[in-house]
Write a protein that holds these residues in place. Structure first.
Motif, short mmCIF file in Angstrom:
data_model
loop_
_atom_site.label_atom_id
_atom_site.label_comp_id
_atom_site.label_asym_id
_atom_site.label_seq_id
_atom_site.Cartn_x
_atom_site.Cartn_y
_atom_site.Cartn_z
N LEU A 52 18.97 -0.09 35.59
CA LEU A 52 17.55 0.98 35.17
C LEU A 52 18.39 1.92 34.28
CD1 LEU A 52 15.92 1.31 38.71
CD2 LEU A 52 15.12 -0.09 36.64
N THR A 53 19.63 2.17 34.59
CA THR A 53 20.41 3.13 33.99
C THR A 53 21.54 2.47 33.35
OG1 THR A 53 19.64 4.86 35.11
CG2 THR A 53 21.52 5.36 34.04
N SER A 75 18.35 -10.08 40.03
CA SER A 75 17.15 -9.51 40.62
C SER A 75 16.61 -10.41 41.62
CB SER A 75 16.19 -9.03 39.59
OG SER A 75 16.06 -9.90 38.67
N VAL A 80 15.35 -4.70 46.93
CA VAL A 80 15.51 -3.11 46.23
C VAL A 80 14.57 -2.35 46.98
CG1 VAL A 80 15.79 -1.52 44.28
CG2 VAL A 80 16.63 -3.99 44.32
N PRO A 82 13.88 1.44 45.97
CA PRO A 82 14.32 2.34 45.11
C PRO A 82 14.07 4.00 45.72
CG PRO A 82 12.41 1.45 44.29
CD PRO A 82 12.67 0.85 45.66
N TYR A 88 1.33 1.11 43.70
CA TYR A 88 0.06 0.93 42.70
C TYR A 88 -1.09 1.39 43.55
CZ TYR A 88 3.47 -1.50 39.85
OH TYR A 88 4.49 -2.08 39.13
N HIS B 4 8.35 -13.80 33.95
CA HIS B 4 7.27 -13.51 34.70
C HIS B 4 6.16 -12.52 34.05
CE1 HIS B 4 9.73 -14.05 38.18
NE2 HIS B 4 10.93 -13.93 37.48
N GLU B 79 3.83 4.24 34.62
CA GLU B 79 4.92 3.86 35.59
C GLU B 79 6.10 4.47 35.81
OE1 GLU B 79 5.28 -0.06 37.06
OE2 GLU B 79 3.32 -0.82 36.39
N VAL B 85 7.69 1.95 38.20
CA VAL B 85 8.60 0.90 37.28
C VAL B 85 9.69 0.36 37.98
CG1 VAL B 85 9.71 2.55 35.99
CG2 VAL B 85 9.17 0.44 34.99
N LYS B 86 10.26 1.33 39.16
CA LYS B 86 11.31 1.06 39.65
C LYS B 86 11.23 0.06 40.79
CE LYS B 86 14.04 5.50 39.59
NZ LYS B 86 14.81 6.46 40.27
N LEU B 88 9.07 -2.17 40.47
CA LEU B 88 8.71 -3.32 39.63
C LEU B 88 9.88 -4.05 39.07
CD1 LEU B 88 6.55 -5.35 38.31
CD2 LEU B 88 6.12 -3.54 36.51
N LEU B 89 10.73 -3.12 38.46
CA LEU B 89 12.05 -3.57 38.03
C LEU B 89 13.06 -4.24 39.27
CD1 LEU B 89 12.56 -1.42 34.75
CD2 LEU B 89 11.75 -3.86 34.98
N GLY B 90 12.86 -3.43 40.18
CA GLY B 90 13.71 -3.92 41.46
C GLY B 90 13.17 -5.45 41.89
N LEU B 91 12.24 -5.87 41.56
CA LEU B 91 11.76 -7.34 41.65
C LEU B 91 12.31 -8.05 40.51
CD1 LEU B 91 8.21 -6.45 42.93
CD2 LEU B 91 10.14 -7.25 44.27
N PRO B 92 12.22 -9.30 40.51
CA PRO B 92 12.63 -10.09 39.28
C PRO B 92 12.24 -10.01 37.99
CG PRO B 92 12.40 -11.76 41.27
CD PRO B 92 11.97 -10.18 41.53
N PRO B 93 10.99 -9.23 37.79
CA PRO B 93 10.70 -9.17 36.43
C PRO B 93 11.45 -8.02 35.80
CG PRO B 93 8.66 -8.82 37.76
CD PRO B 93 10.00 -9.20 38.62
N ASN B 94 11.91 -8.43 34.36
CA ASN B 94 12.73 -7.39 33.54
C ASN B 94 11.66 -6.68 32.74
OD1 ASN B 94 12.17 -9.23 31.36
ND2 ASN B 94 14.03 -10.44 31.56
N ARG B 95 12.49 -6.23 31.75
CA ARG B 95 11.66 -5.02 31.04
C ARG B 95 10.81 -5.87 29.85
NH1 ARG B 95 15.78 0.42 30.10
NH2 ARG B 95 16.74 -0.03 32.10
N GLN B 287 13.61 -1.16 26.02
CA GLN B 287 14.83 -1.86 26.34
C GLN B 287 16.06 -1.02 26.63
OE1 GLN B 287 15.67 -5.03 27.28
NE2 GLN B 287 13.84 -6.05 27.03
N ASP B 290 17.06 4.80 29.48
CA ASP B 290 17.56 5.10 31.09
C ASP B 290 16.13 5.56 31.88
OD1 ASP B 290 20.40 4.25 30.81
OD2 ASP B 290 20.76 6.67 30.41
N LEU B 291 16.02 4.67 32.96
CA LEU B 291 14.81 5.09 33.65
C LEU B 291 14.94 5.96 34.81
CD1 LEU B 291 13.40 1.48 33.45
CD2 LEU B 291 12.86 3.53 31.86
#
Lengths: 321, 291
Positions: A52-53, A75, A80, A82, A88, B4, B79, B85-86, B88-95, B287, B290-291
């Motif tokens: 993420l960072t 992943s 995770v 966070p 949502y 995804h 998000e 978004v954290k 969401l990105l903690g799951l398999p989907p990427n940016r 991409q 830093d989130l």
């Protein structure tokens, strides 16, 4: 195999160094507590593990994959939870879990997951926007558990939970560990970590100040005790005497009270006999075990670059009085 | 690794589909079409369903961009600010999955709105005016769908490129204002300063190219090629160019045969560019963020 390995991991935001040259190894199957006060860099470290960072320098691997270049391989194998996330609001709790299952390619029963994290089926039907903070935390924990991950990364999992919820969270972590899952979780509260962790790492101002088992940290303090002896006469004269003894770290005398830190548990008896031999009349002896909490405080209240050795710790403990 | 995008898009569609604001805009769009059709049927004689179709161009060119921008401007940055978004990105989907899943999901929502509006127009056209100009109707719907997609792309791209909601809203509102309210000032104004005359019908080529690149003009020009009757772009006017010039397309204003980039069909390229460029910029910046 190592679950998490960082080498020289560094993150700078302009002038501020959030994480400073972090070298950390978490073995497969262990429960690792990542401790530190708020703002120590725990979340930044976790964010770098999850891509993420992006680090300023250094690198990290998670389950053997590079955290940046191979994050797509990481992943699906990691659950995770966070910190500072949101749900949502318009989607139901169950829909969140279904979504997590879909992305992880599993057909875990959402109701079973709901039950495991302490949410009812009715809760699962409600929009997650209506959830309390604790329920959101439980839902996100559930999303992390979907697909039986090899590694659980939880950032401040006790956030928003009441004492009962925290115990449930600890049971859940223990249960996952028994199933062979590696658990890496951060907290700024020692007692949440103490109960479940095999090892802890203490982070302060971006630097790792100690990595050890809970018992190891205690031992590092050498019994972690301070002695306060009340003598019949002013104690100043006895200061040099006890300071010269082996296993005594730090001595102060005020009035008739002599205070000292002992590194070696056996030194306590030596101190008493040495004073008696020198003709002192000991009116009282009080011994205080240094609690883990004060150890933690000592480790993390230092200005900077604390080595985490017994000397530094005890000195800090004294200074904190 | 599997993509995804579709999974994220479906979640987005469900989530955005539950937004009350969006549904009121869709309701407004469908309502305007219905009211307009009935009003024309009530007042005008001797008018065909095909001609009435052009009436749709007015509400569509105003409401579609607004609905699409509202559907999209918070897509990624919302998000990011809330922190979901954290999750969401903690799951398999990427940016990549996030940006394109959102683009797809929100385009689908706007697509449904356009579909509903056109369905209403089809039914009312058949009932009130007695015919179904199917090909024109289909062409107009397709052009409108592209137009809606353009603004969703613009908004999602902006939402991926910035780090705060305020910035996203400011850029999106600012761009819309430029396209609909300030366009003439910004294009015909400099023209006046350079050539010391208001813009004639046969303007300099660079000016016609600029006109061509306003996505709203591109939409009306394209719509005019598929429906009978004429759809004029809805614009704030400052009298810097003649009414006559204003009602002509760049291709018509060009003396002689217009080059390909001034032809009406080139509007398709213009609409695609207005979607692709913001998405590309947003994707690139997201991409690296830093989130």
């Amino acid at each position: 195999m190592t679950a998490i390995e960082t080498s020289g991991l560094t993150k700078e935001y302009g002038e501020i160094t959030a994480v400073d040259d972090l070298d950390l190894t978490v073995a497969d199957g262990e429960v690792f507590g990542f401790l530190g006060p708020n703002g120590a860099g725990k979340s930044t470290t976790i964010d770098m593990l999850l891509d993420l960072t992006r680090p300023t320098a250094g690198s990290a691997t998670v389950l053997g994959y590079d955290a940046q270049d191979e994050s797509d391989d990481i992943s699906p194998r990691v659950g995770v939870l966070p910190e500072g996330f949101d749900v949502y609001p318009r989607l139901s709790g169950r829909r969140h879990l279904e979504f997590a299952g879909k992305t992880k390619g599993t057909d875990d029963d959402p109701d079973e997951i709901l039950a495991r994290v302490g949410l009812s089926a009715e809760d699962g039907d409600r929009p997650a926007g209506d959830y309390s903070k604790g329920m959101r935390q439980r839902l996100a924990t559930g999303m992390a558990l979907v697909g039986d991950p090899d590694l659980l990364i939880m950032d401040e999992p006790s956030t928003g939970l009441d004492p009962h919820g925290i115990r449930e969270m600890q049971d859940l972590v223990r249960g996952e560990a028994e199933r062979g899952t590696t658990v890496f979780f951060s907290s700024h509260i020692l007692e949440h970590v103490e109960a479940v962790c095999d090892r802890v790492g203490v982070l302060n101002e971006g630097e790792l100040v100690a990595v050890d088992t809970i018992d190891g940290l205690r031992a590092e303090l050498g019994g972690g005790a301070t002695m306060a002896l009340t003598l019949a006469d002013p104690a100043e004269w006895a200061r040099d005497l006890v300071t010269s003894l082996e296993g005594v770290a730090d001595t102060t005398a005020s009035g008739r009270t002599l205070e000292l830190s002992v590194v070696d548990p056996a030194a306590k008896a030596t101190v008493v006999t040495a004073l008696a031999d020198a003709g002192a009349t000991i009116r009282d002896v009080r011994i205080e075990e240094v609690s883990l909490e004060s150890l933690f405080t000592a480790l993390t209240n230092g200005d900077e670059g604390r080595s985490g050795t017994a000397d530094a710790v005890t000195t800090e403990t004294e200074a904190a009085r | 690794m599997t993509s995804h995008i579709a999974t994220v898009a479906r979640k987005e569609f469900e989530d955005a589909g539950r937004s009350k604001l969006l549904w009121s805009l869709i309701g407004l769009l469908v309502g305007l079409v219905a009211v307009g059709y009935v009003a024309i049927w009530y007042t005008a004689d001797d008018i065909t369903a095909a001609e009435v179709l052009s009436f749709l161009g007015v509400p569509l060119q105003v409401i579609l961009p607004v609905a699409a921008l509202i559907a999209g401007y918070m897509a990624v940055v919302g998000e990011r600010r809330s922190g979901s978004v954290k999750l969401l990105l903690g799951l398999p989907p990427n940016r990549t999955d996030v940006v394109f899943g959102k683009l797809l999901g929100r385009t689908a929502v706007v697509g449904v709105a356009i579909g509903l509006a056109f369905l209403v127009s089809l039914v009312l056209g058949a009932v009130l005016f007695g015919s179904v100009p199917f090909l024109e109707w289909l062409g107009f719907a397709a052009v409108s769908l592209l137009f809606g997609t353009t603004f969703v792309g613009l908004a999602v791209g902006v939402s991926a490129a910035v780090s705060t909601r305020g910035k996203s809203m400011a850029i999106v509102v600012g761009l819309y204002m430029v396209l609909i309210a300030l366009w003439e000032l910004l294009t015909a104004g400099p023209y006046y300063l350079i050539y010391d005359e208001s813009v004639p019908v046969e303007a300099e080529t660079w000016y016609l190219v600029l006109e061509q690149f306003n996505p709203i003009f591109a939409y009306t020009n394209l719509a005019n090629t598929v429906v009978e009757g004429s759809i004029f772009p809805f614009q704030f006017q400052y009298g810097l160019q003649s009414m006559e010039a204003y009602q002509m397309t760049p291709a018509e204003r060009y003396p002689g045969d217009a080059p390909f980039y001034l032809q009406d069909w080139f509007g398709i390229v213009v609409l695609v560019v207005w979607a692709v460029v913001p998405v590309a910029i947003g994707y690139y910046r997201f991409q690296r963020a830093d989130l």
